[in-house]
Design a protein around this motif. Structure first.
Motif, PDB file in Angstrom:
ATOM      1  N   PRO A  12       0.824  -1.207   0.000  1.00  0.00           N
ATOM      2  CA  PRO A  12       0.000   0.000   0.000  1.00  0.00           C
ATOM      3  C   PRO A  12       0.863   1.264   0.000  1.00  0.00           C
ATOM      4  N   GLY A  13       0.524   2.206  -0.864  1.00  0.00           N
ATOM      5  CA  GLY A  13       1.219   3.485  -0.895  1.00  0.00           C
ATOM      6  C   GLY A  13       2.529   3.489  -1.642  1.00  0.00           C
ATOM      7  N   VAL A  14       2.989   2.341  -2.130  1.00  0.00           N
ATOM      8  CA  VAL A  14       4.259   2.263  -2.846  1.00  0.00           C
ATOM      9  C   VAL A  14       3.983   2.038  -4.326  1.00  0.00           C
ATOM     10  N   PRO A  15       4.426   2.939  -5.197  1.00  0.00           N
ATOM     11  CA  PRO A  15       4.174   2.740  -6.635  1.00  0.00           C
ATOM     12  C   PRO A  15       4.778   1.434  -7.113  1.00  0.00           C
ATOM     13  N   PRO A  16       4.040   0.674  -7.914  1.00  0.00           N
ATOM     14  CA  PRO A  16       4.565  -0.603  -8.397  1.00  0.00           C
ATOM     15  C   PRO A  16       5.710  -0.404  -9.375  1.00  0.00           C
ATOM     16  N   THR A  17       6.648  -1.321  -9.368  1.00  0.00           N
ATOM     17  CA  THR A  17       7.771  -1.287 -10.292  1.00  0.00           C
ATOM     18  C   THR A  17       7.402  -2.019 -11.571  1.00  0.00           C
ATOM     19  N   PRO A  18       7.602  -1.390 -12.730  1.00  0.00           N
ATOM     20  CA  PRO A  18       7.280  -2.087 -13.980  1.00  0.00           C
ATOM     21  C   PRO A  18       8.060  -3.388 -14.090  1.00  0.00           C
ATOM     22  N   ARG A  19       7.383  -4.455 -14.487  1.00  0.00           N
ATOM     23  CA  ARG A  19       8.011  -5.754 -14.634  1.00  0.00           C
ATOM     24  C   ARG A  19       7.580  -6.376 -15.957  1.00  0.00           C
ATOM     25  N   PRO A  20       8.343  -7.331 -16.449  1.00  0.00           N
ATOM     26  CA  PRO A  20       7.957  -7.977 -17.713  1.00  0.00           C
ATOM     27  C   PRO A  20       6.626  -8.700 -17.568  1.00  0.00           C
ATOM     28  N   GLU A  21       5.916  -8.808 -18.682  1.00  0.00           N
ATOM     29  CA  GLU A  21       4.666  -9.562 -18.676  1.00  0.00           C
ATOM     30  C   GLU A  21       4.942 -11.027 -18.365  1.00  0.00           C
ATOM     31  N   ARG A  22       4.014 -11.671 -17.690  1.00  0.00           N
ATOM     32  CA  ARG A  22       4.136 -13.112 -17.481  1.00  0.00           C
ATOM     33  C   ARG A  22       2.745 -13.720 -17.488  1.00  0.00           C
ATOM     34  N   ARG A  23       2.637 -14.866 -18.104  1.00  0.00           N
ATOM     35  CA  ARG A  23       1.374 -15.593 -18.203  1.00  0.00           C
ATOM     36  C   ARG A  23       0.245 -14.712 -18.730  1.00  0.00           C
ATOM     37  N   THR A  24       0.546 -13.827 -19.648  1.00  0.00           N
ATOM     38  CA  THR A  24      -0.476 -12.926 -20.157  1.00  0.00           C
ATOM     39  C   THR A  24      -0.665 -13.051 -21.666  1.00  0.00           C
ATOM     40  N   ARG A  25       0.150 -13.853 -22.327  1.00  0.00           N
ATOM     41  CA  ARG A  25       0.071 -13.957 -23.775  1.00  0.00           C
ATOM     42  C   ARG A  25      -0.147 -15.405 -24.181  1.00  0.00           C
ATOM     43  N   SER A  26      -0.733 -15.562 -25.349  1.00  0.00           N
ATOM     44  CA  SER A  26      -0.890 -16.899 -25.900  1.00  0.00           C
ATOM     45  C   SER A  26       0.458 -17.399 -26.392  1.00  0.00           C
ATOM     46  N   GLU A  27       0.638 -18.715 -26.366  1.00  0.00           N
ATOM     47  CA  GLU A  27       1.900 -19.318 -26.778  1.00  0.00           C
ATOM     48  C   GLU A  27       1.633 -20.424 -27.789  1.00  0.00           C
ATOM     49  N   LEU A  28       2.629 -20.711 -28.596  1.00  0.00           N
ATOM     50  CA  LEU A  28       2.538 -21.814 -29.550  1.00  0.00           C
ATOM     51  C   LEU A  28       3.306 -22.996 -28.968  1.00  0.00           C
ATOM     52  N   ARG A  29       2.605 -24.096 -28.721  1.00  0.00           N
ATOM     53  CA  ARG A  29       3.216 -25.297 -28.156  1.00  0.00           C
ATOM     54  C   ARG A  29       2.826 -26.499 -29.015  1.00  0.00           C
ATOM     55  N   ASP A  30       3.830 -27.138 -29.583  1.00  0.00           N
ATOM     56  CA  ASP A  30       3.594 -28.312 -30.423  1.00  0.00           C
ATOM     57  C   ASP A  30       2.562 -28.031 -31.513  1.00  0.00           C
ATOM     58  N   GLY A  31       2.657 -26.852 -32.089  1.00  0.00           N
ATOM     59  CA  GLY A  31       1.769 -26.487 -33.179  1.00  0.00           C
ATOM     60  C   GLY A  31       0.394 -26.014 -32.759  1.00  0.00           C
ATOM     61  N   MET A  32       0.138 -25.947 -31.432  1.00  0.00           N
ATOM     62  CA  MET A  32      -1.166 -25.515 -30.921  1.00  0.00           C
ATOM     63  C   MET A  32      -1.039 -24.177 -30.211  1.00  0.00           C
ATOM     64  N   VAL A  33      -1.998 -23.284 -30.432  1.00  0.00           N
ATOM     65  CA  VAL A  33      -2.046 -22.017 -29.717  1.00  0.00           C
ATOM     66  C   VAL A  33      -2.657 -22.268 -28.347  1.00  0.00           C
ATOM     67  N   VAL A  34      -1.929 -21.932 -27.290  1.00  0.00           N
ATOM     68  CA  VAL A  34      -2.384 -22.128 -25.914  1.00  0.00           C
ATOM     69  C   VAL A  34      -2.586 -20.750 -25.282  1.00  0.00           C
TER      70      VAL A  34
END
Length: 334
Positions: A12-34
């Protein structure tokens, strides 16, 4: 609404530090979009209540129900390239569909996902065909203030779910954020900021299938129609050797959609939930985006991935929600 992901530590009260995205994008795994989570299947456009700022536009859309055969063909085709963790059968109000069991059977037969969830406002649960209980793995009930959802009706549904081994989830929605505007936002920087900070499109992965196409979010299905604007923000499902690559590029695209000019994403100011008349609902969209946006929320979402839906209050808060409440020192619904 989409699945919640564990939030990072927030003081609380502390501005968040920008961080890389995680678990927010679709991925291609074994030819399938996940995708990050699951996918919605729009079962009906119409609904039996008219929630202010409904992000599916149900209060003013004409009556429409998905064709089970067409739904099955669409999902079977999509299953060749796309593998969500679950399917959500949603509306509108899906219990208004004249043959809901057939739609769910079509979804299960497609093999696209291992978990099948029905999302309903619960008011018509006593009219739900008994066979639905044997077709779903989870029922998620959205309880809205003033809708009059009866406690005894909920208890009957809870007992029926237990008897069929179906997970029972109850969420309260005391607050909504403003979502749509019928006035086009002409400032490209603002459109880009709303899109970039939108948790629906970029964090929760609220993809949906509607009328033969896949969309990044429910707003992109309806915003242009509600505004009387031209355009199409979906990707027609046309399986083939190159479709998985096209789908991945579409779902992870970094450019705003045409709908973003008429949408506030998840940065709209928060207001108590209200039920409007269908006649009054469109007028509530006449405010320009600049006045609908909560600048502090937009700034926060541009700097930090905050996965919790702060308009949803689970009747039994999950660990992520309890953690979010403890770290921020406030209720997630405030």
């Amino acid at each position: 609404m989409c699945a919640t992901i564990l939030p990072r530590s927030v003081k609380p009260g502390v501005p968040p530090t920008p961080r890389p995205e995680r678990r927010t994008r679709s991925e291609l795994r074994d030819g399938m979009v996940v995708p990050p989570t699951g996918m919605e299947v729009i079962v009906t456009d119409h609904c039996n209540i008219a929630c202010r700022q409904c992000n599916h536009g149900s209060p003013v859309l004409p009556k429409w129900s998905a064709d089970p055969d067409e739904t099955g063909r669409t999902l079977t085709a999509l299953a060749q390239s796309y593998r969500p963790a679950f399917l959500k059968y949603i509306g509108g109000e899906p219990l208004l569909h004249p043959d809901l069991p057939a739609v769910i059977r079509a979804g299960r037969a497609s093999g696209i996902a291992p978990h099948h969830m029905l999302v309903t406002n619960g008011l018509l649960l006593d009219r739900m065909p008994a066979s639905v209980w044997g077709l779903i793995d989870e029922i998620e009930i959205s309880r809205y203030p003033g809708a009059g959802l009866d406690t005894a009706l909920l208890d009957r549904a809870r007992h029926a779910a237990a008897a069929h081994g179906v997970r029972f989830t109850l969420n309260d929605y005391p607050m909504f954020r403003r979502t749509f505007t019928r006035r086009e936002t002409t400032d490209p920087a603002l459109v880009q900021a709303v899109f970039k900070g939108c948790k629906i499109a970029n964090v929760w992965g609220c993809h949906g299938v509607y009328r033969g196409a896949i969309y990044r979010c429910p707003q992109s299905m309806y915003a242009l129609t509600l505004a009387g604007a031209q355009g199409f923000d979906g990707l027609p499902i046309e399986p083939g050797p190159a479709f998985a690559a096209r789908l991945l590029a579409f779902l992870n695209g970094a450019e705003p959609l045409a709908s973003c000019r008429y949408c506030i994403g998840t940065a709209g100011r928060k207001e108590p939930h209200a039920l409007l008349t269908r006649r009054d609902w469109p007028a509530d969209l006449d405010e320009p985006a600049e006045q609908m946006i909560d600048p502090a929320v937009l700034d926060l979402t541009l700097r930090e991935v905050i996965p919790v839906d702060d308009c949803k209050t689970p009747a039994r808060p999950s660990r992520p929600v309890r953690l979010w409440q403890r770290l921020t020192g406030r209720s997630a619904a405030r």
